[in-house]
Design a protein around this motif. Structure first.
Motif, PDB file in Angstrom:
ATOM      1  N   GLN A  30       0.681  -1.200   0.114  1.00  7.86           N
ATOM      2  CA  GLN A  30      -0.056   0.033   0.021  1.00  7.86           C
ATOM      3  C   GLN A  30       0.903   1.302   0.008  1.00  7.86           C
ATOM      4  OE1 GLN A  30      -2.488   0.354   3.526  1.00  7.86           O
ATOM      5  NE2 GLN A  30      -2.888   2.532   2.974  1.00  7.86           N
ATOM      6  N   ALA A  31       1.896   1.195   0.864  1.00  6.17           N
ATOM      7  CA  ALA A  31       2.757   2.326   0.949  1.00  6.17           C
ATOM      8  C   ALA A  31       3.533   2.671  -0.326  1.00  6.17           C
ATOM      9  CB  ALA A  31       3.965   2.431   2.017  1.00  6.17           C
ATOM     10  N   ARG A  32       4.058   1.666  -1.073  1.00  5.56           N
ATOM     11  CA  ARG A  32       4.911   1.828  -2.186  1.00  5.56           C
ATOM     12  C   ARG A  32       4.075   2.132  -3.331  1.00  5.56           C
ATOM     13  NH1 ARG A  32       8.359  -3.811  -0.772  1.00  5.56           N
ATOM     14  NH2 ARG A  32       9.798  -2.822   0.578  1.00  5.56           N
ATOM     15  N   ALA A  33       2.722   1.822  -3.260  1.00  3.08           N
ATOM     16  CA  ALA A  33       1.808   2.268  -4.337  1.00  3.08           C
ATOM     17  C   ALA A  33       1.347   3.739  -4.219  1.00  3.08           C
ATOM     18  CB  ALA A  33       0.456   1.533  -4.333  1.00  3.08           C
ATOM     19  N   ASN A  34       1.471   4.458  -3.040  1.00  2.00           N
ATOM     20  CA  ASN A  34       1.222   5.674  -2.979  1.00  2.00           C
ATOM     21  C   ASN A  34       2.182   6.529  -3.584  1.00  2.00           C
ATOM     22  OD1 ASN A  34       1.256   8.242  -1.509  1.00  2.00           O
ATOM     23  ND2 ASN A  34      -0.250   7.423  -0.253  1.00  2.00           N
ATOM     24  N   GLY A  35       1.832   7.654  -4.253  1.00  4.61           N
ATOM     25  CA  GLY A  35       2.678   8.480  -5.083  1.00  4.61           C
ATOM     26  C   GLY A  35       3.606   9.382  -4.234  1.00  4.61           C
ATOM     27  N   ASP A  36       3.210   9.680  -2.989  1.00  2.00           N
ATOM     28  CA  ASP A  36       3.810  10.676  -2.064  1.00  2.00           C
ATOM     29  C   ASP A  36       4.705   9.746  -1.022  1.00  2.00           C
ATOM     30  OD1 ASP A  36       2.726  12.717  -3.066  1.00  2.00           O
ATOM     31  OD2 ASP A  36       1.117  12.630  -1.575  1.00  2.00           O
ATOM     32  N   CYS A  37       4.902   8.373  -1.235  1.00  2.00           N
ATOM     33  CA  CYS A  37       5.718   7.476  -0.717  1.00  2.00           C
ATOM     34  C   CYS A  37       7.097   7.458  -1.447  1.00  2.00           C
ATOM     35  CB  CYS A  37       5.231   6.363  -0.380  1.00  2.00           C
ATOM     36  SG  CYS A  37       6.463   4.935   0.585  1.00  2.00           S
ATOM     37  N   LEU A  38       8.336   7.889  -0.877  1.00  2.00           N
ATOM     38  CA  LEU A  38       9.375   7.863  -1.496  1.00  2.00           C
ATOM     39  C   LEU A  38      10.276   6.684  -1.074  1.00  2.00           C
ATOM     40  CD1 LEU A  38      10.462  11.581  -0.680  1.00  2.00           C
ATOM     41  CD2 LEU A  38       9.318  10.716  -2.758  1.00  2.00           C
ATOM     42  N   HIS A  39       9.964   5.845  -0.038  1.00  2.00           N
ATOM     43  CA  HIS A  39      10.690   4.984   0.309  1.00  2.00           C
ATOM     44  C   HIS A  39       9.759   3.965   1.304  1.00  2.00           C
ATOM     45  CE1 HIS A  39      14.252   2.299   1.395  1.00  2.00           C
ATOM     46  NE2 HIS A  39      13.825   2.389   2.633  1.00  2.00           N
ATOM     47  N   ALA A  40       9.842   2.736   1.315  1.00  2.00           N
ATOM     48  CA  ALA A  40       9.252   1.943   2.215  1.00  2.00           C
ATOM     49  C   ALA A  40       9.722   0.453   2.646  1.00  2.00           C
ATOM     50  CB  ALA A  40       7.789   1.600   1.962  1.00  2.00           C
TER      51      ALA A  40
END
Length: 122
Positions: A30-40
């Protein structure tokens, strides 16, 4: 400059490991699919499972934290793990694992972005 969120848990018992990995996997996707997430990522170090995410801003991180799989893993965390403090730092790069652990363990935190009151500290 990115907002880096570093959190940690210790599982209450090894039997919770499969559930923890499944929920963490869904939350990471879910985090990695978010355009505002730069790293997870999630990694283990010194008996802790450490989560580290990088965000464009605090508002994006909060929206993610309150939604879908991440909200479910946080709810399950109180049952399957001892959740520890979440730390937030502003950095122009993603720290390596050892530096992330040291930042988390030292208690460095920029601002109060925590969404859950966590009573345990290392």
């Amino acid at each position: 400059m990115s907002l880096i969120a570093i959190g940690a848990v210790r599982l209450k018992h090894w039997i919770w490991t499969p559930e923890f990995f499944w929920r963490s996997h869904l939350s990471l996707r879910q985090a990695r699919a978010n355009g505002d997430c730069l790293h997870a990522e999630v990694f283990s170090m010194r008996g802790y499972y450490i989560s580290m995410t990088g965000w464009r801003n605090g508002a994006s991180m909060k929206r993610y934290a309150q939604s879908n799989h991440h909200a479910r893993v946080m709810k399950a965390a109180t049952r399957i793990a001892v959740p520890l403090q979440l730390r937030h730092v502003q950095m122009d790069r993603v720290p390596d694992h050892a530096e992330a652990f040291d930042l988390w363990h030292s208690g460095i935190c920029v601002g109060d972005l925590s969404l859950v009151n966590r009573p345990h500290t290392p």
